[in-house]
Design an enzyme around this catalytic site. Structure first.
Site, mmCIF file in Angstrom:
data_model
loop_
_atom_site.group_PDB
_atom_site.id
_atom_site.type_symbol
_atom_site.label_atom_id
_atom_site.label_comp_id
_atom_site.label_asym_id
_atom_site.label_seq_id
_atom_site.Cartn_x
_atom_site.Cartn_y
_atom_site.Cartn_z
ATOM 1 N N CYS A 41 0.800 -1.201 0.000
ATOM 2 C CA CYS A 41 0.000 0.000 0.000
ATOM 3 C C CYS A 41 0.838 1.258 0.000
ATOM 4 O O CYS A 41 1.989 1.263 0.414
ATOM 5 C CB CYS A 41 -0.888 0.050 1.236
ATOM 6 S SG CYS A 41 -2.017 -1.325 1.385
ATOM 7 N N GLY A 66 0.713 -0.120 -4.937
ATOM 8 C CA GLY A 66 -0.550 -0.851 -4.878
ATOM 9 C C GLY A 66 -1.371 -0.589 -6.114
ATOM 10 O O GLY A 66 -1.556 0.565 -6.502
ATOM 11 N N ASN A 72 -0.712 1.562 5.573
ATOM 12 C CA ASN A 72 0.305 0.754 4.901
ATOM 13 C C ASN A 72 0.983 -0.075 5.979
ATOM 14 O O ASN A 72 1.515 0.485 6.931
ATOM 15 C CB ASN A 72 1.315 1.686 4.209
ATOM 16 C CG ASN A 72 2.504 0.948 3.607
ATOM 17 O OD1 ASN A 72 3.583 1.496 3.501
ATOM 18 N ND2 ASN A 72 2.319 -0.297 3.210
ATOM 19 N N GLY A 73 0.957 -1.381 5.813
ATOM 20 C CA GLY A 73 1.574 -2.254 6.815
ATOM 21 C C GLY A 73 0.632 -3.392 7.164
ATOM 22 O O GLY A 73 -0.335 -3.657 6.443
ATOM 23 N N TYR A 122 14.067 -2.678 -2.961
ATOM 24 C CA TYR A 122 13.124 -3.040 -4.012
ATOM 25 C C TYR A 122 11.870 -2.180 -4.098
ATOM 26 O O TYR A 122 11.499 -1.726 -5.174
ATOM 27 C CB TYR A 122 12.719 -4.507 -3.811
ATOM 28 C CG TYR A 122 11.699 -5.019 -4.795
ATOM 29 C CD1 TYR A 122 12.041 -5.241 -6.122
ATOM 30 C CD2 TYR A 122 10.392 -5.279 -4.400
ATOM 31 C CE1 TYR A 122 11.104 -5.707 -7.034
ATOM 32 C CE2 TYR A 122 9.444 -5.745 -5.311
ATOM 33 C CZ TYR A 122 9.806 -5.961 -6.617
ATOM 34 O OH TYR A 122 8.890 -6.412 -7.513
ATOM 35 N N SER A 137 14.097 -2.939 -11.479
ATOM 36 C CA SER A 137 14.682 -2.696 -10.161
ATOM 37 C C SER A 137 16.154 -3.086 -10.079
ATOM 38 O O SER A 137 16.867 -2.612 -9.204
ATOM 39 C CB SER A 137 13.867 -3.408 -9.097
ATOM 40 O OG SER A 137 13.607 -4.717 -9.503
ATOM 41 N N CYS A 165 14.457 -4.264 10.076
ATOM 42 C CA CYS A 165 13.721 -5.518 10.019
ATOM 43 C C CYS A 165 14.444 -6.388 9.009
ATOM 44 O O CYS A 165 14.673 -5.982 7.873
ATOM 45 C CB CYS A 165 12.276 -5.313 9.582
ATOM 46 S SG CYS A 165 11.412 -6.900 9.441
HETATM 47 S S1 SF4 Z 1 12.491 -6.750 5.840
HETATM 48 FE FE1 SF4 Z 1 10.797 -7.195 7.274
HETATM 49 S S2 SF4 Z 1 9.141 -5.859 6.629
HETATM 50 FE FE2 SF4 Z 1 10.640 -5.894 4.964
HETATM 51 S S3 SF4 Z 1 9.929 -7.501 3.572
HETATM 52 FE FE3 SF4 Z 1 11.378 -8.468 4.978
HETATM 53 S S4 SF4 Z 1 10.121 -9.240 6.707
HETATM 54 FE FE4 SF4 Z 1 8.881 -7.788 5.544
#
Ligand code: SF4
Length: 480
Positions: A5, A32, A106-107, A249, A290, A445
């Site tokens: 999103c 999206g 978004n999320g 990406y 990309s 993450c």
């Molecule tokens: S880094 Fe975390 S938030 Fe990003 S695609 Fe991978 S698991 Fe999902």
């Protein structure tokens, strides 16, 4: 693999918000393609237009003319939780005792089901199975007891997961980013107002200036007359969890995300890829689109190092074919790759070739590409990937694939190399990603490349000391 999103919010001094919102959504279309929507407020009432389809199909001049008001929010959506149907399209809007509410998200929340059951038991009726409606109902309930800022804080204390939100409460436009800052959100200044957007490219489209990123855990409230904004740091955490794939990406190369121009990051990652696993071939080719910035950074680093590689755009993309992941069956996905990419024979014939891509998800595209380039006469085909192997799914709002579909979930790099038919295969390391982004690993993450997540997800391990908030009767009230 796709972003789910894009969100936007606008508050202006003396013109309608509908068209700036519409242009911003166009700029965020890559985030999206399933539905697009705008909700505005004219000081008296809310106006909403939400349709399935691309931005250009969802709105016409009449629809925009009916979206009155100088404040509004907008959303483009690819289905996250909640399935593919019109009732999950956003912004989600609701009227309740203390006013009207619009929400664009978004999320993905990982504890939406718990909060939803609690609210259902209290008599809230839900019209969709998406998590955005859960946030809307929770916030509406808190707004009955608290002022706007405290109500948002209370909701933030209950929801767990990834969220960048634009919210409209009557004619006040708000932006909120989850305490880990997993998904991007930034603020921009226009001549006559302010804008909140998932990516700065949307601000550029409006001829605005990027002010800054919204901080993790911060609430931004735009003045309804477009004169400024207020900031409230509602939640503080020791560490962030920015999604590194935004840089690799999802985001547009011309966007600045968390202070970094995405294009520069990708070029630098390409340089690191050369440093870690460069191979001296005649030609280096990006997988469009990309892989392009990675490949140019890779080729430049190679030539700086004394290699003599030619950077060639040897794969031509048919822009009228949908993304491969939209095709539901393996067979359709395979055909789509052939429809989508065609090699320029003279750039690869009798040459050793390195193709550069940003990721391998199922392996289908890479296998087909290696085949295509060999069929076009390449002597050797090497594959370099600008991210680490994806070993686990994403629960934070990226449509990736399930574990059993991910080629790297249970295979070594050499096994993958053999499956895709490449002469060699290398991925970029996690350390290189962290170095280029200038962040500690613990501030990113990395769930899909480590299998350890920054949120408490049922059945998965975490990479930090984190647990879901307690919801229900034991939940803590908002602090001052
Ligand atoms: S880094 Fe975390 S938030 Fe990003 S695609 Fe991978 S698991 Fe999902």
């Amino acid at each position: 693999m796709t972003e789910k999103c894009g969100v936007v919010g606008v508050s202006l001094a003396d013109r309608d918000a509908a068209r700036p919102l519409y242009y911003s959504l166009y700029a965020l279309q890559h985030r999206g393609q399933e539905s697009a929507g705008i909700v505005t407020h004219d000081g008296f009432q809310q106006h909403s237009h939400v349709e399935m389809g691309l931005v250009g199909d969802a709105f016409d001049a009449d629809a925009l003319d009916q979206l009155n008001g100088q404040a509004g929010i907008g959303h483009v959506r690819y289905p996250t939780s909640g399935g593919v149907n019109a009732c999950c399209a956003q912004p989600f809007s609701v009227s309740f005792k203390s006013g009207s509410l619009g929400l664009a998200h978004n999320g993905n929340l990982v504890n939406a089901a718990e909060i939803r059951s609690e609210l259902e038991a209290l008599g809230h009726a839900f019209t969709s199975n998406g998590d955005t409606e859960v946030i809307a109902h929770d916030l509406a309930r808190n707004l009955l007891e608290e002022d706007l800022v405290r109500a948002v804080k209370r909701t933030m204390g209950r929801i767990h997961g990834s969220y960048a939100l634009t919210i409209m409460h009557d004619d006040a436009v708000l932006g909120v980013r989850d305490p880990e800052g997993n998904r991007p959100l930034c603020i921009g200044e226009l001549d006559d107002g302010y804008v909140l957007a998932s990516e700065s490219a949307a601000i550029d489209t409006l001829d605005g200036e990027l002010v800054r990123d919204v901080a993790p855990g911060e609430l931004i409230v735009l003045e309804p007359d477009g004169s400024g904004f207020d900031s409230y740091q509602l939640v503080e955490r020791d560490a962030t969890a920015h999604c590194f794939f935004e840089h690799v990406y999802f985001a547009r190369p011309d966007s600045i995300v968390d202070d970094e121009l995405v294009y520069d990051v990708r070029r630098e990652l390409g340089g690191e890829l050369w440093a870690e696993s460069g191979i001296d071939t005649d030609v280096v080719m990006p997988v469009p689109d990309s892989g392009r910035s990675f490949a140019s950074g890779y080729a430049e680093a190679a030539n700086d190092d004394g290699a003599d590689v030619e950077f060639a755009e040897g794969l031509m993309k048919n822009r009228y074919v949908g993304r491969t992941f939209i095709m539901p069956t393996q067979d359709e996905r395979e055909r789509a790759v052939r429809l989508k990419l065609n090699p320029i024979k003279s750039t690869v014939e009798d040459k050793t070739v390195t193709i550069i891509d940003d990721s391998i998800v199922r392996g289908t595209t890479s296998t087909q590409l290696v085949d295509l380039i060999r069929d076009a006469g390449a002597e050797e085909v090497h594959v370099r990937i600008g991210a680490p192997p994806i070993v686990a799914p994403c629960y934070m709002g990226i449509d990736m694939a399930s574990r059993d579909e991910l080629i790297a979930a249970d295979k070594s790099i050499d096994e993958i190399r053999e499956i895709i038919g490449a002469d060699s295969l290398s991925y970029l390391s996690i350390d290189a990603i962290a170095d280029v982004l200038g962040r500690a690993r613990g501030d990113l993450c990395l769930g899909c490349v480590t299998g350890e997540y920054p949120y408490d997800i049922e059945g998965e391990s975490t990479d930090r000391d984190v647990s879901r908030p307690v919801v229900g009767s034991e939940s803590a009230p908002a602090d001052d």
